[in-house]
Design an enzyme around this catalytic site. Structure first.
Site, PDB file in Angstrom:
ATOM      1  N   ASP A   1     -23.484  96.115  89.012  1.00  0.00           N
ATOM      2  CA  ASP A   1     -22.581  96.966  88.237  1.00  0.00           C
ATOM      3  C   ASP A   1     -21.476  97.519  89.128  1.00  0.00           C
ATOM      4  O   ASP A   1     -21.728  98.338  90.009  1.00  0.00           O
ATOM      5  CB  ASP A   1     -23.374  98.140  87.632  1.00  0.00           C
TER       6      ASP A   1
ATOM      7  N   TYR B   1     -13.808 101.482  91.398  1.00  0.00           N
ATOM      8  CA  TYR B   1     -14.620 101.576  92.621  1.00  0.00           C
ATOM      9  C   TYR B   1     -13.932 100.882  93.802  1.00  0.00           C
ATOM     10  O   TYR B   1     -14.350 101.056  94.949  1.00  0.00           O
ATOM     11  CB  TYR B   1     -16.021 100.971  92.432  1.00  0.00           C
TER      12      TYR B   1
ATOM     13  N   LYS C   1     -15.642  97.323  84.772  1.00  0.00           N
ATOM     14  CA  LYS C   1     -15.178  98.308  83.786  1.00  0.00           C
ATOM     15  C   LYS C   1     -13.663  98.471  83.829  1.00  0.00           C
ATOM     16  O   LYS C   1     -13.060  98.421  84.909  1.00  0.00           O
ATOM     17  CB  LYS C   1     -15.837  99.672  84.053  1.00  0.00           C
TER      18      LYS C   1
ATOM     19  N   HIS D   1     -14.484 102.236  80.536  1.00  0.00           N
ATOM     20  CA  HIS D   1     -15.183 103.124  81.471  1.00  0.00           C
ATOM     21  C   HIS D   1     -15.397 104.532  80.907  1.00  0.00           C
ATOM     22  O   HIS D   1     -16.489 105.096  81.055  1.00  0.00           O
ATOM     23  CB  HIS D   1     -14.381 103.179  82.782  1.00  0.00           C
TER      24      HIS D   1
END
Ligand code: NDP
Length: 275
Positions: A47, A52, A77, A110
């Site tokens: 994930d 990120y 996401k 998200h």
């Protein structure tokens, strides 16, 4: 080591491993090593998210592995700033390229960012990506009941997954019940509350009784509730420990003792106000 992780069948027939590996807050340069450790330990579901900034690191670990693509389950996401129909398609292409993949198993909005009110348009774009075969399964994250209901007024596809903050301190019983009614699978982010519940007396005493760690007890609690979990660790021993949760079971009394720890503990933002 190969560990057999059970799968959950989603509302489109796809199967997601019930336990996967999260990489939030892992710097890109360290992500390849962490994901490689996770794959070696038996994780097949990873994930990540555009925000990120480690999709490249994830992609490098996947490319270096000899695990067949069909055995992997990769989630990323759509970031908030990229919501809207055209922006979603552009952001998706960027994520796919960074990961070095030909399709994504699960693509999530998200956050709903309700004040911006673009999630219905973003969802239309994700539905197109599904029909084009680039996204196997479409889902959302951090959607509250009102956001799910509003999305469904205009959606062709019901989200297969809602990934939400969920752990013993924030058990989300209302959302879990709504998910069950709508056929949406519940995926727990920060399943360990980033460590904040691992010192709770009920959890440490259950752990001592089973000869397991507090983290293993918390993950076992999630699995027995039917949640999908994606614990994060950059520590190889913990990566191994967190997937070694299929050889013991909590009793009904132990499940009840953990249920009593629900206390509205949010470790992340409130989805109603994050915009
Ligand atoms: P977790 O609840 O998974 O906790 C991670 C923390 O717990 C790290 O500090 C880790 O330390 C520590 N830890 C991990 N395993 C153990 C263990 N066995 N014993 C003791 N401590 C342990 O938090 P995350 O917030 O990372 O959530 C998991 C994943 O969920 C994320 O990585 C991300 O993929 C996803 N997520 C999604 C969000 C969303 O909005 N959709 C928001 C937040 C997370 P160390 O790494 O140092 O070992």
């Amino acid at each position: 080591m190969t560990t057999s992780v059970p799968t959950i069948t989603l509302n489109n027939g796809a199967r997601i491993p019930q336990l996967g590996f999260g990489v939030f807050q892992v710097p890109d340069a360290e992500t390849t090593e962490a994901v490689t450790s996770a794959l070696d330990a038996g994780y097949r579901s990873i994930d990540t998210a555009a925000i990120y900034a480690n999709e490249v690191g994830v992609g490098k670990a996947l490319a270096a592995s000899d695990i067949e693509r069909g055995e992997l389950f990769i989630t990323t996401k759509l970031w908030n700033a990229d919501q809207g129909y055209d922006a979603t398609l552009t952001a998706f292409d960027a994520s796919l390229a960074k990961l070095g993949l030909e399709y994504i198993d699960l693509y999530l909005i998200h956050w709903p960012t309700p004040a911006r009110d673009l999630y219905r348009e973003s969802w239309k774009a994700i539905e197109k990506l599904v029909s084009d075969g680039l996204v196997r399964t479409a889902g959302v994250s951090n959607f509250q009941p009102a956001h799910l209901r509003r999305l469904l007024e205009s959606a062709s596809l019901v989200p297969a997954v809602n990934q939400i903050e969920l752990h013993p301190g924030l058990q989300q019983n209302e959302l879990r019940a709504l998910h069950a009614e709508l056929g949406i699978a519940t995926e727990a982010w920060s399943p360990l509350a980033q460590g904040a519940v691992l010192g709770d007396d009920a959890i440490t005493s259950i752990a001592a009784h089973h000869g397991k760690s507090p983290a293993q007890v918390v993950l076992r609690w999630h699995l027995q509730l039917g949640n999908i979990v994606i614990p994060k660790s950059v520590t190889p021993t913990r990566i191994g420990e967190n997937i070694d949760v299929f050889g013991f079971a909590l009793t009904d009394d132990e499940m009840a003792a953990i249920a009593a720890l629900d206390r509205g503990l949010r470790t992340g933002p409130d989805p109603d106000t994050l915009n």
